[in-house]
Enzyme design. Sequence first.
Site, short mmCIF file in Angstrom:
data_model
loop_
_atom_site.label_atom_id
_atom_site.label_comp_id
_atom_site.label_asym_id
_atom_site.label_seq_id
_atom_site.Cartn_x
_atom_site.Cartn_y
_atom_site.Cartn_z
N GLY A 31 0.81 -1.21 0.00
CA GLY A 31 0.00 0.00 0.00
C GLY A 31 0.84 1.26 0.00
O GLY A 31 2.03 1.24 -0.30
N GLY A 36 5.69 4.43 -8.73
CA GLY A 36 6.41 3.17 -8.95
C GLY A 36 5.42 2.02 -9.01
O GLY A 36 5.46 1.17 -9.92
N HIS A 37 4.50 1.97 -8.03
CA HIS A 37 3.48 0.91 -8.03
C HIS A 37 2.61 1.02 -9.29
O HIS A 37 2.24 0.00 -9.88
CB HIS A 37 2.57 1.04 -6.80
CG HIS A 37 3.27 0.83 -5.49
ND1 HIS A 37 3.45 1.83 -4.58
CD2 HIS A 37 3.81 -0.29 -4.95
CE1 HIS A 37 4.08 1.35 -3.52
NE2 HIS A 37 4.31 0.07 -3.72
N GLY A 147 9.12 -4.74 -8.55
CA GLY A 147 10.01 -3.66 -8.97
C GLY A 147 11.48 -4.03 -8.78
O GLY A 147 11.85 -4.67 -7.80
N LYS A 149 13.65 -2.03 -7.98
CA LYS A 149 14.18 -1.25 -6.85
C LYS A 149 14.55 -2.18 -5.70
O LYS A 149 15.56 -2.03 -5.05
CB LYS A 149 13.12 -0.23 -6.44
CG LYS A 149 13.20 0.22 -5.02
CD LYS A 149 13.75 1.59 -4.91
CE LYS A 149 13.84 2.10 -3.51
NZ LYS A 149 13.28 1.26 -2.47
#
Length: 286
Positions: A31, A36-37, A147, A149
């Site tokens: 959440g 990015g999400h 991701g 990341k």
Amino acid sequence: MNIFKSVDSIRSSCLACRQNGRTIALVPTMGYLHSGHLSLIEMARKVADIVIVSIYVNPAQFGPGEDLSRYPRDPERDIELCRNSAVDMVFMPDDAEIYLSGHSVFVNEDVMSKVLCGRTRPVHFKGVLTIVAKLFNIIQPDFAVFGQKDAQQARLIQKMVADLNIPVSIILAPIVRDVDGLALSSRNVYLSAEERERALAIHRALFSALALYRSGERDTGKLKNHVLNIIEHSQPNLIDYIEILDNERFVDVKTITSTALLAVAVKYGKTRLIDNISLSPAEGME
Ligand code: PAF
């Protein structure tokens, strides 16, 4: 868009989708969604008929003293963002739904989870792999998007899927950066303006190392020192690690001959930021 809180309800909806021949892509999140999400959701949309976003702050991946209780949450905003991104289903279980009392089975990886973040966060990846395996079992997606990341998390999930024969294709999405270069993370909200300014050194250091790599430097000691010098200048509160590892096996490399991952974890104030960049032979050709 349907919102599901129980395992049984999302399970039956997923089963109905599959019976209708529709493919499912899952985007697991904790959440507090950011761009990015949204890029992961966009990627999911490209590969499957149905996009499901899970929103669950998984207590099992936080160690004692970590930020579980203050982890940023805004479920209403998350739902709105999912709706606007044409997500089909949101799965928002609570703890009791996910970890039944007496839960005692976990997924552990014994090698690659011990390096990088695993050194200072010894329970983290066990918690991540367990919740991701549970989500895969509940939703049984054809695809799942993560991701880059969180490079170590992504690699460990790929390894879990391979080692445990889980029938899902893992898709990796590139890091999304803010206009100033800071990699997007829900935890960026913890940074004061001054800490955030200093934290931009991370991105500068990684891209400067990439430039050095592109100019022909292959000695990882020299590349890591280069990153260290730039980050040290920004007066971080702690440099947890600056590492260059083989991209597949996550072992140290001295001289880069195949794709390597340059990964860092640095604290500004109390906020621990991670970031990474790929140093690949293809890069060197540019
Ligand atoms: O990357 C995250 O947000 C989490 O680690 C994940 C994959 C949703 C598991 O809780």
